[in-house]
Design a protein around this motif. Sequence first.
Motif, PDB file in Angstrom:
ATOM      1  N   ASP A  27       0.821  -1.237  -0.040  1.00 38.86           N
ATOM      2  CA  ASP A  27      -0.115  -0.132   0.005  1.00 38.86           C
ATOM      3  C   ASP A  27       0.907   1.344  -0.114  1.00 38.86           C
ATOM      4  OD1 ASP A  27      -2.507  -1.370   0.050  1.00 38.86           O
ATOM      5  OD2 ASP A  27      -2.498  -1.583   2.200  1.00 38.86           O
ATOM      6  N   ALA A  28       2.114   1.087   0.621  1.00 36.22           N
ATOM      7  CA  ALA A  28       3.064   2.263   0.696  1.00 36.22           C
ATOM      8  C   ALA A  28       4.299   1.692   0.918  1.00 36.22           C
ATOM      9  CB  ALA A  28       2.463   3.420   1.497  1.00 36.22           C
ATOM     10  N   SER A  29       5.419   2.736   0.724  1.00 30.05           N
ATOM     11  CA  SER A  29       6.714   2.271   1.066  1.00 30.05           C
ATOM     12  C   SER A  29       7.480   3.703   1.334  1.00 30.05           C
ATOM     13  CB  SER A  29       7.617   1.792  -0.147  1.00 30.05           C
ATOM     14  OG  SER A  29       7.038   0.671  -0.639  1.00 30.05           O
ATOM     15  N   GLY A  49      -8.361  -3.686   6.733  1.00 30.94           N
ATOM     16  CA  GLY A  49      -9.338  -2.523   6.424  1.00 30.94           C
ATOM     17  C   GLY A  49      -9.668  -1.842   7.618  1.00 30.94           C
ATOM     18  N   GLU A  50      -8.965  -2.169   8.779  1.00 34.12           N
ATOM     19  CA  GLU A  50      -9.042  -1.468   9.997  1.00 34.12           C
ATOM     20  C   GLU A  50      -7.910  -0.437  10.059  1.00 34.12           C
ATOM     21  OE1 GLU A  50      -9.568  -3.987  13.150  1.00 34.12           O
ATOM     22  OE2 GLU A  50     -11.376  -4.980  12.353  1.00 34.12           O
ATOM     23  N   GLY A  51      -7.066  -0.432   9.036  1.00 34.07           N
ATOM     24  CA  GLY A  51      -5.741   0.468   9.321  1.00 34.07           C
ATOM     25  C   GLY A  51      -4.721  -0.164  10.259  1.00 34.07           C
ATOM     26  N   ARG A  52      -4.485  -1.306  10.159  1.00 30.88           N
ATOM     27  CA  ARG A  52      -3.436  -2.143  10.976  1.00 30.88           C
ATOM     28  C   ARG A  52      -2.662  -2.738   9.864  1.00 30.88           C
ATOM     29  NH1 ARG A  52      -3.819  -2.534  16.139  1.00 30.88           N
ATOM     30  NH2 ARG A  52      -5.978  -2.010  17.094  1.00 30.88           N
ATOM     31  N   VAL A  53      -1.469  -3.033  10.313  1.00 34.25           N
ATOM     32  CA  VAL A  53      -0.446  -3.598   9.395  1.00 34.25           C
ATOM     33  C   VAL A  53      -0.563  -4.980   9.065  1.00 34.25           C
ATOM     34  CG1 VAL A  53       2.132  -3.949   8.960  1.00 34.25           C
ATOM     35  CG2 VAL A  53       1.422  -1.928   9.747  1.00 34.25           C
ATOM     36  N   ALA A  54      -0.880  -5.240   7.975  1.00 37.31           N
ATOM     37  CA  ALA A  54      -1.467  -6.681   7.604  1.00 37.31           C
ATOM     38  C   ALA A  54      -0.159  -7.626   6.843  1.00 37.31           C
ATOM     39  CB  ALA A  54      -2.616  -6.927   6.537  1.00 37.31           C
ATOM     40  N   ASP A  55       0.616  -6.820   6.225  1.00 32.50           N
ATOM     41  CA  ASP A  55       1.948  -7.534   5.853  1.00 32.50           C
ATOM     42  C   ASP A  55       2.998  -6.419   5.784  1.00 32.50           C
ATOM     43  OD1 ASP A  55       3.461  -9.518   4.733  1.00 32.50           O
ATOM     44  OD2 ASP A  55       2.465  -9.402   3.034  1.00 32.50           O
ATOM     45  N   TYR A  56       4.088  -6.780   5.862  1.00 32.92           N
ATOM     46  CA  TYR A  56       5.663  -6.094   6.123  1.00 32.92           C
ATOM     47  C   TYR A  56       6.638  -6.671   5.410  1.00 32.92           C
ATOM     48  CZ  TYR A  56       9.268  -3.650   8.581  1.00 32.92           C
ATOM     49  OH  TYR A  56      10.410  -2.967   8.791  1.00 32.92           O
ATOM     50  N   GLY A  57       7.436  -5.975   4.886  1.00 27.42           N
ATOM     51  CA  GLY A  57       8.638  -6.025   4.250  1.00 27.42           C
ATOM     52  C   GLY A  57       9.610  -5.082   4.052  1.00 27.42           C
ATOM     53  N   VAL A 137       8.787   3.079   9.083  1.00 26.26           N
ATOM     54  CA  VAL A 137       7.671   2.516   9.187  1.00 26.26           C
ATOM     55  C   VAL A 137       6.584   3.790   9.462  1.00 26.26           C
ATOM     56  CG1 VAL A 137       6.267   1.193  10.884  1.00 26.26           C
ATOM     57  CG2 VAL A 137       8.503   0.378   9.838  1.00 26.26           C
ATOM     58  N   GLU A 138       6.801   4.968  10.098  1.00 26.86           N
ATOM     59  CA  GLU A 138       5.927   5.725  10.475  1.00 26.86           C
ATOM     60  C   GLU A 138       5.383   6.450   9.205  1.00 26.86           C
ATOM     61  OE1 GLU A 138       6.145   8.026  14.273  1.00 26.86           O
ATOM     62  OE2 GLU A 138       8.107   6.999  14.334  1.00 26.86           O
ATOM     63  N   GLU A 139       6.392   6.770   8.291  1.00 26.38           N
ATOM     64  CA  GLU A 139       6.210   7.442   7.166  1.00 26.38           C
ATOM     65  C   GLU A 139       5.118   6.530   6.081  1.00 26.38           C
ATOM     66  OE1 GLU A 139       8.012   9.502   3.240  1.00 26.38           O
ATOM     67  OE2 GLU A 139       9.250   8.613   4.619  1.00 26.38           O
ATOM     68  N   ALA A 140       5.724   5.213   6.081  1.00 26.64           N
ATOM     69  CA  ALA A 140       5.042   4.290   5.103  1.00 26.64           C
ATOM     70  C   ALA A 140       3.371   4.053   5.703  1.00 26.64           C
ATOM     71  CB  ALA A 140       5.700   2.961   5.229  1.00 26.64           C
ATOM     72  N   VAL A 141       3.339   3.729   6.725  1.00 29.39           N
ATOM     73  CA  VAL A 141       2.049   3.711   7.347  1.00 29.39           C
ATOM     74  C   VAL A 141       1.104   5.047   7.084  1.00 29.39           C
ATOM     75  CG1 VAL A 141       0.324   3.345   9.545  1.00 29.39           C
ATOM     76  CG2 VAL A 141       2.458   2.067   9.066  1.00 29.39           C
ATOM     77  N   GLU A 142       1.704   5.995   7.274  1.00 34.07           N
ATOM     78  CA  GLU A 142       0.848   7.445   7.085  1.00 34.07           C
ATOM     79  C   GLU A 142       0.454   7.588   5.644  1.00 34.07           C
ATOM     80  OE1 GLU A 142      -0.569   9.745   9.053  1.00 34.07           O
ATOM     81  OE2 GLU A 142      -0.239   8.216  10.482  1.00 34.07           O
ATOM     82  N   LYS A 143       1.612   7.300   4.861  1.00 35.06           N
ATOM     83  CA  LYS A 143       1.165   7.475   3.272  1.00 35.06           C
ATOM     84  C   LYS A 143       0.222   6.187   3.040  1.00 35.06           C
ATOM     85  CE  LYS A 143       4.937   7.444   0.754  1.00 35.06           C
ATOM     86  NZ  LYS A 143       6.404   6.936   0.143  1.00 35.06           N
ATOM     87  N   ALA A 144       0.185   5.029   3.623  1.00 30.88           N
ATOM     88  CA  ALA A 144      -0.857   4.098   3.127  1.00 30.88           C
ATOM     89  C   ALA A 144      -2.297   4.571   3.787  1.00 30.88           C
ATOM     90  CB  ALA A 144      -0.485   2.712   3.820  1.00 30.88           C
ATOM     91  N   LEU A 145      -2.227   5.161   4.727  1.00 28.29           N
ATOM     92  CA  LEU A 145      -3.241   5.686   5.313  1.00 28.29           C
ATOM     93  C   LEU A 145      -4.251   6.935   4.731  1.00 28.29           C
ATOM     94  CD1 LEU A 145      -2.810   5.484   9.030  1.00 28.29           C
ATOM     95  CD2 LEU A 145      -4.588   4.081   7.939  1.00 28.29           C
ATOM     96  N   ALA A 146      -3.162   7.621   4.403  1.00 28.54           N
ATOM     97  CA  ALA A 146      -3.658   9.030   3.302  1.00 28.54           C
ATOM     98  C   ALA A 146      -4.110   8.482   2.086  1.00 28.54           C
ATOM     99  CB  ALA A 146      -2.357   9.638   2.976  1.00 28.54           C
ATOM    100  N   GLU A 147      -3.602   7.306   1.638  1.00 31.42           N
ATOM    101  CA  GLU A 147      -4.067   6.972   0.249  1.00 31.42           C
ATOM    102  C   GLU A 147      -5.398   6.250   0.300  1.00 31.42           C
ATOM    103  OE1 GLU A 147      -3.575   5.933  -3.922  1.00 31.42           O
ATOM    104  OE2 GLU A 147      -2.135   7.020  -2.592  1.00 31.42           O
ATOM    105  N   LYS A 148      -5.491   5.867   1.265  1.00 31.11           N
ATOM    106  CA  LYS A 148      -6.907   5.213   1.936  1.00 31.11           C
ATOM    107  C   LYS A 148      -7.856   6.415   2.189  1.00 31.11           C
ATOM    108  CE  LYS A 148      -5.273   0.463   2.648  1.00 31.11           C
ATOM    109  NZ  LYS A 148      -6.253  -0.493   2.229  1.00 31.11           N
ATOM    110  N   GLY A 149      -7.383   7.512   2.478  1.00 30.20           N
ATOM    111  CA  GLY A 149      -8.248   8.521   3.004  1.00 30.20           C
ATOM    112  C   GLY A 149      -8.555   8.692   4.279  1.00 30.20           C
ATOM    113  N   SER A 150      -7.661   7.973   5.380  1.00 34.50           N
ATOM    114  CA  SER A 150      -7.710   8.199   6.850  1.00 34.50           C
ATOM    115  C   SER A 150      -6.296   8.384   7.418  1.00 34.50           C
ATOM    116  CB  SER A 150      -8.201   6.690   7.239  1.00 34.50           C
ATOM    117  OG  SER A 150      -7.454   5.672   6.991  1.00 34.50           O
ATOM    118  N   GLY A 151      -5.446   8.858   6.474  1.00 37.56           N
ATOM    119  CA  GLY A 151      -4.202   9.076   7.480  1.00 37.56           C
ATOM    120  C   GLY A 151      -4.280  10.575   8.036  1.00 37.56           C
ATOM    121  N   THR A 152      -3.188  10.554   8.700  1.00 36.79           N
ATOM    122  CA  THR A 152      -3.137  12.043   9.700  1.00 36.79           C
ATOM    123  C   THR A 152      -2.272  13.004   8.395  1.00 36.79           C
ATOM    124  OG1 THR A 152      -1.310  11.267  10.720  1.00 36.79           O
ATOM    125  CG2 THR A 152      -3.603  11.060  11.723  1.00 36.79           C
TER     126      THR A 152
END
Length: 166
Positions: A27-29, A49-57, A137-152
């Motif tokens: 979803d983001a890198s 779907g709940e904004g939790r990390v489901a997979d990581y690399g 990790v913080e940046e990638a998660v925020e980017k993924a949330l923003a892409e899904k419309g729920s990031g800060t």
Amino acid sequence: MLNEIYNKRILELASDIPHGERLDAPDASATAVSKLCGSKVTVDVKLDGEGRVADYGADVKACALGQASSSIMARHVIGASAEELHAVGAAMRAMLKEGAEPPRGLYDGKWADLEVLEPVREYKARHASTLLVFDAVEEAVEKALAEKGSGTAQQTGTLTSTGPAA
């Protein structure tokens, strides 16, 4: 002494980093780089779907400390929320830069392994490489949330750590 930070447990963690391959369709890198030593950590996240990390690399090209912190992150990141990951990152920054206690009790002790990095506090030149994975990790998660419309906040590009604050 440097032997404190390059202890047996740190070296064991550094040599065994789970999820050590990039994801095919994240979803983001994000990438974080230390200007001081050249260490580099690139992470990929996929959220549920709940904004939790489901997979990581991750692709970790860092010193033993960056590898050890990346190993601990990889062991505990799946299932974590953005809030949890921000709290862990903040706790690590406080531990290293402000002398705070390690995050032993954070999220019912889930992140207690991070206390192995407590001796790094005394070596400011090593803070940046130790914190790279948290920044990425913080940046990638925020980017993924923003892409899904729920990031800060959406951040882009490569983070560059300049090392310890003056």
